[in-house]
Write a protein that holds these residues in place. Structure first.
Motif, PDB file in Angstrom:
ATOM      1  N   VAL A 267       0.840  -1.202   0.000  1.00 29.02           N
ATOM      2  CA  VAL A 267       0.000   0.000   0.000  1.00 29.02           C
ATOM      3  C   VAL A 267       0.871   1.247   0.000  1.00 29.02           C
ATOM      4  O   VAL A 267       0.576   2.247  -0.676  1.00 29.02           O
ATOM      5  CB  VAL A 267      -0.935   0.002   1.228  1.00 29.02           C
ATOM      6  CG1 VAL A 267      -1.617   1.362   1.380  1.00 29.02           C
ATOM      7  CG2 VAL A 267      -1.981  -1.092   1.086  1.00 29.02           C
ATOM      8  N   THR A 268       1.995   1.193   0.736  1.00 19.54           N
ATOM      9  CA  THR A 268       2.917   2.334   0.777  1.00 19.54           C
ATOM     10  C   THR A 268       3.702   2.470  -0.529  1.00 19.54           C
ATOM     11  O   THR A 268       3.871   3.581  -1.050  1.00 19.54           O
ATOM     12  CB  THR A 268       3.906   2.168   1.949  1.00 19.54           C
ATOM     13  OG1 THR A 268       3.170   2.047   3.158  1.00 19.54           O
ATOM     14  CG2 THR A 268       4.843   3.362   2.045  1.00 19.54           C
ATOM     15  N   ASP A 272      -1.229   3.738  -5.930  1.00 21.62           N
ATOM     16  CA  ASP A 272      -2.191   3.879  -7.021  1.00 21.62           C
ATOM     17  C   ASP A 272      -3.011   2.619  -7.251  1.00 21.62           C
ATOM     18  O   ASP A 272      -3.891   2.604  -8.109  1.00 21.62           O
ATOM     19  CB  ASP A 272      -1.446   4.246  -8.307  1.00 21.62           C
ATOM     20  CG  ASP A 272      -0.397   3.200  -8.666  1.00 21.62           C
ATOM     21  OD1 ASP A 272       0.200   2.625  -7.715  1.00 21.62           O
ATOM     22  OD2 ASP A 272      -0.178   2.956  -9.861  1.00 21.62           O
ATOM     23  N   LYS A 273      -2.711   1.580  -6.493  1.00 24.42           N
ATOM     24  CA  LYS A 273      -3.432   0.317  -6.670  1.00 24.42           C
ATOM     25  C   LYS A 273      -4.188  -0.061  -5.394  1.00 24.42           C
ATOM     26  O   LYS A 273      -3.872   0.401  -4.306  1.00 24.42           O
ATOM     27  CB  LYS A 273      -2.462  -0.797  -7.048  1.00 24.42           C
ATOM     28  CG  LYS A 273      -1.887  -0.663  -8.453  1.00 24.42           C
ATOM     29  CD  LYS A 273      -1.089  -1.901  -8.843  1.00 24.42           C
ATOM     30  CE  LYS A 273      -0.606  -1.794 -10.286  1.00 24.42           C
ATOM     31  NZ  LYS A 273       0.118  -3.016 -10.717  1.00 24.42           N
ATOM     32  N   LEU A 274      -5.165  -0.929  -5.597  1.00 21.24           N
ATOM     33  CA  LEU A 274      -5.955  -1.445  -4.476  1.00 21.24           C
ATOM     34  C   LEU A 274      -5.421  -2.828  -4.131  1.00 21.24           C
ATOM     35  O   LEU A 274      -5.359  -3.714  -4.987  1.00 21.24           O
ATOM     36  CB  LEU A 274      -7.443  -1.528  -4.860  1.00 21.24           C
ATOM     37  CG  LEU A 274      -8.394  -2.058  -3.793  1.00 21.24           C
ATOM     38  CD1 LEU A 274      -8.428  -1.110  -2.599  1.00 21.24           C
ATOM     39  CD2 LEU A 274      -9.795  -2.223  -4.373  1.00 21.24           C
ATOM     40  N   HIS A 275      -5.048  -3.009  -2.882  1.00 21.90           N
ATOM     41  CA  HIS A 275      -4.468  -4.275  -2.448  1.00 21.90           C
ATOM     42  C   HIS A 275      -5.398  -4.950  -1.431  1.00 21.90           C
ATOM     43  O   HIS A 275      -5.945  -4.294  -0.544  1.00 21.90           O
ATOM     44  CB  HIS A 275      -3.091  -4.043  -1.811  1.00 21.90           C
ATOM     45  CG  HIS A 275      -2.164  -3.257  -2.677  1.00 21.90           C
ATOM     46  ND1 HIS A 275      -1.484  -3.801  -3.742  1.00 21.90           N
ATOM     47  CD2 HIS A 275      -1.823  -1.930  -2.645  1.00 21.90           C
ATOM     48  CE1 HIS A 275      -0.747  -2.875  -4.319  1.00 21.90           C
ATOM     49  NE2 HIS A 275      -0.942  -1.720  -3.678  1.00 21.90           N
ATOM     50  N   PHE A 276      -5.560  -6.264  -1.556  1.00 25.04           N
ATOM     51  CA  PHE A 276      -6.420  -7.011  -0.631  1.00 25.04           C
ATOM     52  C   PHE A 276      -5.942  -8.461  -0.564  1.00 25.04           C
ATOM     53  O   PHE A 276      -5.190  -8.941  -1.427  1.00 25.04           O
ATOM     54  CB  PHE A 276      -7.888  -6.942  -1.067  1.00 25.04           C
ATOM     55  CG  PHE A 276      -8.126  -7.386  -2.485  1.00 25.04           C
ATOM     56  CD1 PHE A 276      -8.449  -8.703  -2.780  1.00 25.04           C
ATOM     57  CD2 PHE A 276      -8.018  -6.478  -3.539  1.00 25.04           C
ATOM     58  CE1 PHE A 276      -8.672  -9.114  -4.088  1.00 25.04           C
ATOM     59  CE2 PHE A 276      -8.236  -6.886  -4.852  1.00 25.04           C
ATOM     60  CZ  PHE A 276      -8.559  -8.207  -5.128  1.00 25.04           C
ATOM     61  N   SER A 284      -3.754  -7.505  -6.132  1.00 21.39           N
ATOM     62  CA  SER A 284      -3.654  -6.071  -6.419  1.00 21.39           C
ATOM     63  C   SER A 284      -4.384  -5.766  -7.717  1.00 21.39           C
ATOM     64  O   SER A 284      -4.358  -6.560  -8.672  1.00 21.39           O
ATOM     65  CB  SER A 284      -2.193  -5.647  -6.542  1.00 21.39           C
ATOM     66  OG  SER A 284      -1.486  -5.902  -5.347  1.00 21.39           O
ATOM     67  N   THR A 285      -5.035  -4.621  -7.756  1.00 22.27           N
ATOM     68  CA  THR A 285      -5.746  -4.200  -8.960  1.00 22.27           C
ATOM     69  C   THR A 285      -5.798  -2.679  -8.990  1.00 22.27           C
ATOM     70  O   THR A 285      -5.613  -2.013  -7.971  1.00 22.27           O
ATOM     71  CB  THR A 285      -7.179  -4.789  -8.990  1.00 22.27           C
ATOM     72  OG1 THR A 285      -7.801  -4.444 -10.218  1.00 22.27           O
ATOM     73  CG2 THR A 285      -8.001  -4.240  -7.831  1.00 22.27           C
ATOM     74  N   ASP A 286      -6.040  -2.127 -10.148  1.00 17.98           N
ATOM     75  CA  ASP A 286      -6.140  -0.673 -10.276  1.00 17.98           C
ATOM     76  C   ASP A 286      -7.357  -0.171  -9.511  1.00 17.98           C
ATOM     77  O   ASP A 286      -8.416  -0.812  -9.520  1.00 17.98           O
ATOM     78  CB  ASP A 286      -6.252  -0.266 -11.746  1.00 17.98           C
ATOM     79  CG  ASP A 286      -4.960  -0.562 -12.518  1.00 17.98           C
ATOM     80  OD1 ASP A 286      -3.888  -0.577 -11.869  1.00 17.98           O
ATOM     81  OD2 ASP A 286      -5.040  -0.785 -13.741  1.00 17.98           O
ATOM     82  N   LYS A 287      -7.225   0.952  -8.885  1.00 16.95           N
ATOM     83  CA  LYS A 287      -8.330   1.503  -8.114  1.00 16.95           C
ATOM     84  C   LYS A 287      -9.506   1.902  -8.990  1.00 16.95           C
ATOM     85  O   LYS A 287     -10.647   2.000  -8.514  1.00 16.95           O
ATOM     86  CB  LYS A 287      -7.850   2.721  -7.314  1.00 16.95           C
ATOM     87  CG  LYS A 287      -6.965   2.372  -6.147  1.00 16.95           C
ATOM     88  CD  LYS A 287      -6.632   3.595  -5.320  1.00 16.95           C
ATOM     89  CE  LYS A 287      -5.791   3.219  -4.103  1.00 16.95           C
ATOM     90  NZ  LYS A 287      -5.485   4.385  -3.249  1.00 16.95           N
ATOM     91  N   THR A 288      -9.212   2.100 -10.263  1.00 14.04           N
ATOM     92  CA  THR A 288     -10.307   2.463 -11.190  1.00 14.04           C
ATOM     93  C   THR A 288     -11.087   1.251 -11.646  1.00 14.04           C
ATOM     94  O   THR A 288     -12.115   1.378 -12.305  1.00 14.04           O
ATOM     95  CB  THR A 288      -9.699   3.164 -12.430  1.00 14.04           C
ATOM     96  OG1 THR A 288      -8.714   2.311 -13.035  1.00 14.04           O
ATOM     97  CG2 THR A 288      -9.053   4.480 -12.028  1.00 14.04           C
ATOM     98  N   LYS A 290     -13.673  -1.195 -11.307  1.00 13.98           N
ATOM     99  CA  LYS A 290     -14.890  -1.263 -10.495  1.00 13.98           C
ATOM    100  C   LYS A 290     -15.243  -2.681 -10.054  1.00 13.98           C
ATOM    101  O   LYS A 290     -16.077  -2.887  -9.185  1.00 13.98           O
ATOM    102  CB  LYS A 290     -16.072  -0.680 -11.281  1.00 13.98           C
ATOM    103  CG  LYS A 290     -15.904   0.803 -11.558  1.00 13.98           C
ATOM    104  CD  LYS A 290     -17.111   1.350 -12.273  1.00 13.98           C
ATOM    105  CE  LYS A 290     -16.962   2.832 -12.556  1.00 13.98           C
ATOM    106  NZ  LYS A 290     -18.130   3.395 -13.231  1.00 13.98           N
ATOM    107  N   THR A 291     -14.593  -3.655 -10.653  1.00 11.84           N
ATOM    108  CA  THR A 291     -14.909  -5.028 -10.277  1.00 11.84           C
ATOM    109  C   THR A 291     -14.089  -5.468  -9.086  1.00 11.84           C
ATOM    110  O   THR A 291     -14.271  -6.557  -8.556  1.00 11.84           O
ATOM    111  CB  THR A 291     -14.645  -5.988 -11.445  1.00 11.84           C
ATOM    112  OG1 THR A 291     -13.248  -5.918 -11.802  1.00 11.84           O
ATOM    113  CG2 THR A 291     -15.492  -5.618 -12.625  1.00 11.84           C
ATOM    114  N   ALA A 292     -13.067  -4.669  -8.689  1.00 10.79           N
ATOM    115  CA  ALA A 292     -12.219  -5.051  -7.561  1.00 10.79           C
ATOM    116  C   ALA A 292     -12.999  -4.997  -6.271  1.00 10.79           C
ATOM    117  O   ALA A 292     -13.889  -4.166  -6.100  1.00 10.79           O
ATOM    118  CB  ALA A 292     -11.007  -4.112  -7.488  1.00 10.79           C
ATOM    119  N   GLU A 293     -12.685  -5.856  -5.332  1.00  7.51           N
ATOM    120  CA  GLU A 293     -13.346  -5.884  -4.045  1.00  7.51           C
ATOM    121  C   GLU A 293     -12.328  -5.538  -2.972  1.00  7.51           C
ATOM    122  O   GLU A 293     -11.215  -5.996  -2.992  1.00  7.51           O
ATOM    123  CB  GLU A 293     -13.900  -7.281  -3.770  1.00  7.51           C
ATOM    124  CG  GLU A 293     -14.984  -7.669  -4.763  1.00  7.51           C
ATOM    125  CD  GLU A 293     -15.562  -9.027  -4.435  1.00  7.51           C
ATOM    126  OE1 GLU A 293     -16.295  -9.568  -5.271  1.00  7.51           O
ATOM    127  OE2 GLU A 293     -15.253  -9.555  -3.362  1.00  7.51           O
TER     128      GLU A 293
END
Length: 293
Positions: A267-268, A272-276, A284-288, A290-293
């Motif tokens: 995350v640090t 620019d990405k969404l991590h889960f 990891s996926t792009d924050k844009t 919309k299918t990411a959870e």
């Protein structure tokens, strides 16, 4: 002859019957008939008044005594039936007790047989499994013992039990709280109403963070349904800081902490990405996206 009803016996009843037959014969003689089918009002008029009165008086006396006989017979028959009912009821109760005792003996015998059979089967399976493993393991490897197999089976059983549990973190703790009710309210917020058992984990320490809650459901399926909807708590006002997770083993918890640590690092490094974390790995996926959870 007048006899008290309480003293009626077979002899006395026969005497009354004989007297009544004698009275009937007298009446038929006075009316000049030889059979009762010949009786008519005109025949009765043939008797003089005194004779008719005497016969009527005798008839009423016999009627009174026979009424006493009938009443006594009825009371005796009623008492006999009651006594028979009591005896029958006692017999039924005795038979029911004997049947229950017999069933208990059969059940105990069956339980003993099942335990013995299961124990022998498990022991035989352990020995067979151990033999197969030792026969197929290279000589350089340590032989597999029955204790090792028992430990492995115990681990599997514990894991199976753990699959019916889940943990709740961040649920505020109150004095004398009705924990099951509070947990049910949490589940109701995400559309689930399972039957559960709940308890706090660890000792209460003043000033420390609230203790997590361990919840046990009826099946692993119910637990999976709750876990699948647990993210919806973030959309509620009351429980948006409550987090639900599986009941992990110590090894699984250590691995989860490592994953969380690595995810925080990502995350640090990659803001620019969404991590889960999903299925034991970091995604990891792009924050844009919309299918990411």
């Amino acid at each position: 002859m007048t006899i008290p009803p309480s003293e009626y016996g077979e002899k006395e009843i026969n005497m009354l019957r004989g007297d009544s037959v004698e009275l009937l014969s007298k009446a038929m003689y006075e009316m000049e008939i030889t059979a009762m089918k010949q009786l008519s009002p005109s025949c009765v008029k043939k008797m003089n008044k005194d004779t008719a009165c005497n016969l009527l008086h005798e008839a009423l006396r016999y009627l009174e005594e026979f009424t006493g006989v009938v009443s006594t017979d009825y009371k005796m028959a009623s008492n006999s039936v009651k006594h028979l009912m009591f005896e029958t009821q006692e017999t039924i109760i005795k038979l029911q007790s004997e049947l229950l005792a017999c069933k208990n003996e059969q059940l105990e015998s069956l339980q003993t047989s099942v335990k013995s059979s299961v124990g022998e089967s498990v022991k035989a399976e352990f020995q067979s499994f151990s033999s197969v493993l030792q026969a197929n393991c290279p000589e350089s490897q340590k032989p597999v013992s029955s204790e090792m197999i028992k430990k492995a089976v115990k681990t599997v059983v514990q894991e199976e039990d753990r699959n019916k549990n889940l943990m709740i973190f961040g649920l505020s703790e109150q004095d004398n709280e009705e924990l099951s009710t509070v947990v049910s309210e949490v589940f109701s917020a995400i559309g689930e109403k399972p039957r559960i058992e709940a308890s706090r984990v660890g000792k209460l320490k003043p000033g420390k963070a609230v203790r997590p809650v361990k919840v046990t459901a009826a099946s692993a399926t119910i637990v999976n349904q709750i876990l699948a909807k647990s993210r919806n708590l973030r959309a509620t006002e009351k429980f948006k800081t409550v987090f639900i997770s599986p009941d992990r083993s110590p090894e699984q918890r250590a691995k989860q902490r490592e994953l969380v640590r690595d995810m925080k690092r990502l995350v640090t490094e990659q803001p620019d990405k969404l991590h889960f974390i999903r299925n034991g790995a970091i995604k990891s996926t792009d924050k844009t996206n919309k299918t990411a959870e």
